[in-house]
Design a protein around this motif. Structure first.
Motif, PDB file in Angstrom:
ATOM      1  N   GLN A  15       0.667  -1.378  -0.069  1.00 22.74           N
ATOM      2  CA  GLN A  15      -0.011   0.056   0.011  1.00 22.74           C
ATOM      3  C   GLN A  15       0.988   1.354  -0.126  1.00 22.74           C
ATOM      4  O   GLN A  15       0.200   2.208   0.392  1.00 22.74           O
ATOM      5  CB  GLN A  15      -1.011  -0.091   1.207  1.00 22.74           C
ATOM      6  CG  GLN A  15      -1.969  -1.274   1.304  1.00 22.74           C
ATOM      7  CD  GLN A  15      -2.840  -1.515   0.031  1.00 22.74           C
ATOM      8  OE1 GLN A  15      -2.496  -1.961  -0.974  1.00 22.74           O
ATOM      9  NE2 GLN A  15      -3.735  -0.505   0.175  1.00 22.74           N
ATOM     10  N   LEU A  32      -0.059  -4.352  -3.850  1.00 30.07           N
ATOM     11  CA  LEU A  32      -1.164  -4.127  -2.995  1.00 30.07           C
ATOM     12  C   LEU A  32      -1.408  -5.218  -2.045  1.00 30.07           C
ATOM     13  O   LEU A  32      -0.248  -6.115  -1.734  1.00 30.07           O
ATOM     14  CB  LEU A  32      -2.379  -4.446  -4.192  1.00 30.07           C
ATOM     15  CG  LEU A  32      -2.547  -3.401  -5.212  1.00 30.07           C
ATOM     16  CD1 LEU A  32      -3.558  -3.905  -6.176  1.00 30.07           C
ATOM     17  CD2 LEU A  32      -2.582  -2.192  -4.836  1.00 30.07           C
ATOM     18  N   ASP A  36      -0.148  -8.478  -5.322  1.00 27.91           N
ATOM     19  CA  ASP A  36      -0.081  -7.937  -6.817  1.00 27.91           C
ATOM     20  C   ASP A  36       0.739  -6.663  -6.916  1.00 27.91           C
ATOM     21  O   ASP A  36       0.780  -5.799  -5.924  1.00 27.91           O
ATOM     22  CB  ASP A  36      -1.465  -7.723  -7.358  1.00 27.91           C
ATOM     23  CG  ASP A  36      -2.175  -9.214  -7.472  1.00 27.91           C
ATOM     24  OD1 ASP A  36      -1.553 -10.093  -7.548  1.00 27.91           O
ATOM     25  OD2 ASP A  36      -3.382  -9.046  -7.835  1.00 27.91           O
ATOM     26  N   HIS A  38       1.513  -3.171  -9.251  1.00 28.89           N
ATOM     27  CA  HIS A  38       1.199  -2.752 -10.561  1.00 28.89           C
ATOM     28  C   HIS A  38       2.036  -1.466 -10.774  1.00 28.89           C
ATOM     29  O   HIS A  38       2.845  -0.901  -9.627  1.00 28.89           O
ATOM     30  CB  HIS A  38      -0.204  -2.121 -10.232  1.00 28.89           C
ATOM     31  CG  HIS A  38      -1.442  -3.126  -9.968  1.00 28.89           C
ATOM     32  ND1 HIS A  38      -1.870  -3.781 -11.232  1.00 28.89           N
ATOM     33  CD2 HIS A  38      -1.849  -3.876  -8.892  1.00 28.89           C
ATOM     34  CE1 HIS A  38      -2.822  -4.642 -10.814  1.00 28.89           C
ATOM     35  NE2 HIS A  38      -2.732  -4.769  -9.513  1.00 28.89           N
ATOM     36  N   HIS A  60      -7.276  -0.770  -4.802  1.00 27.98           N
ATOM     37  CA  HIS A  60      -6.416  -0.745  -6.133  1.00 27.98           C
ATOM     38  C   HIS A  60      -6.368   0.775  -6.767  1.00 27.98           C
ATOM     39  O   HIS A  60      -6.365   1.065  -7.725  1.00 27.98           O
ATOM     40  CB  HIS A  60      -6.731  -1.597  -6.821  1.00 27.98           C
ATOM     41  CG  HIS A  60      -8.256  -1.549  -7.626  1.00 27.98           C
ATOM     42  ND1 HIS A  60      -9.375  -2.349  -6.922  1.00 27.98           N
ATOM     43  CD2 HIS A  60      -8.814  -1.046  -8.571  1.00 27.98           C
ATOM     44  CE1 HIS A  60     -10.620  -1.882  -7.639  1.00 27.98           C
ATOM     45  NE2 HIS A  60     -10.164  -1.199  -8.556  1.00 27.98           N
ATOM     46  N   SER A  72      -7.053   4.510 -10.940  1.00 27.93           N
ATOM     47  CA  SER A  72      -6.858   3.119 -10.858  1.00 27.93           C
ATOM     48  C   SER A  72      -5.790   2.604 -11.250  1.00 27.93           C
ATOM     49  O   SER A  72      -5.039   3.059 -12.229  1.00 27.93           O
ATOM     50  CB  SER A  72      -8.159   2.482 -11.672  1.00 27.93           C
ATOM     51  OG  SER A  72      -7.830   1.197 -11.811  1.00 27.93           O
ATOM     52  N   LEU A  74      -5.128  -0.380 -11.752  1.00 25.48           N
ATOM     53  CA  LEU A  74      -5.528  -1.414 -12.771  1.00 25.48           C
ATOM     54  C   LEU A  74      -5.451  -0.996 -14.220  1.00 25.48           C
ATOM     55  O   LEU A  74      -5.017  -1.922 -15.107  1.00 25.48           O
ATOM     56  CB  LEU A  74      -6.721  -2.313 -12.238  1.00 25.48           C
ATOM     57  CG  LEU A  74      -6.993  -2.825 -11.067  1.00 25.48           C
ATOM     58  CD1 LEU A  74      -8.410  -3.221 -10.832  1.00 25.48           C
ATOM     59  CD2 LEU A  74      -6.011  -3.526 -10.676  1.00 25.48           C
TER      60      LEU A  74
END
Length: 103
Positions: A15, A32, A36, A38, A60, A72, A74
């Motif tokens: 985070q 995260l 995961d 990103h 996310h 985002s 994602l």
């Protein structure tokens, strides 16, 4: 496609953003709570361009530290009512190493 090692997976904090530079690209990595990773462009799309690796992470999404835009992790899209997007980078994690995939 080029695969570039950018950071040790075990050194990423959950985070929290981690800035990395690949060539001329400033990238923010985010790990995260589910593990995961990103990667997105490390600059908010608004004119003053906040540094996203310094933003707060919730779920996310990362919140721009200057204007609180919700982005985002994602897909890089800014959430309504604001508009815009940041570049999203494809990531692979293997043998405790984080890789960015570039065209």
């Amino acid at each position: 496609m080029r695969r570039i090692e950018v950071y040790p997976y075990s050194k990423l904090y959950e985070q929290m953003g981690q800035p990395v530079t690949v060539g001329d690209s400033n990238i923010a990595l985010f790990k995260l709570s589910n593990g995961d990773v990103h990667a997105i462009e490390n600059r908010s799309p608004h004119p003053k361009g906040g540094i996203l690796s310094e933003g707060l992470v919730s779920g996310h999404y990362v919140f721009c530290p200057l204007y609180d835009w919700k982005i985002s992790l994602l897909d890089g899209l800014v959430q309504s009512p604001d508009t815009g997007s940041v570049k999203k980078y494809e990531v692979e994690v293997e043998d405790n190493k984080v890789y960015i995939l570039l065209d």
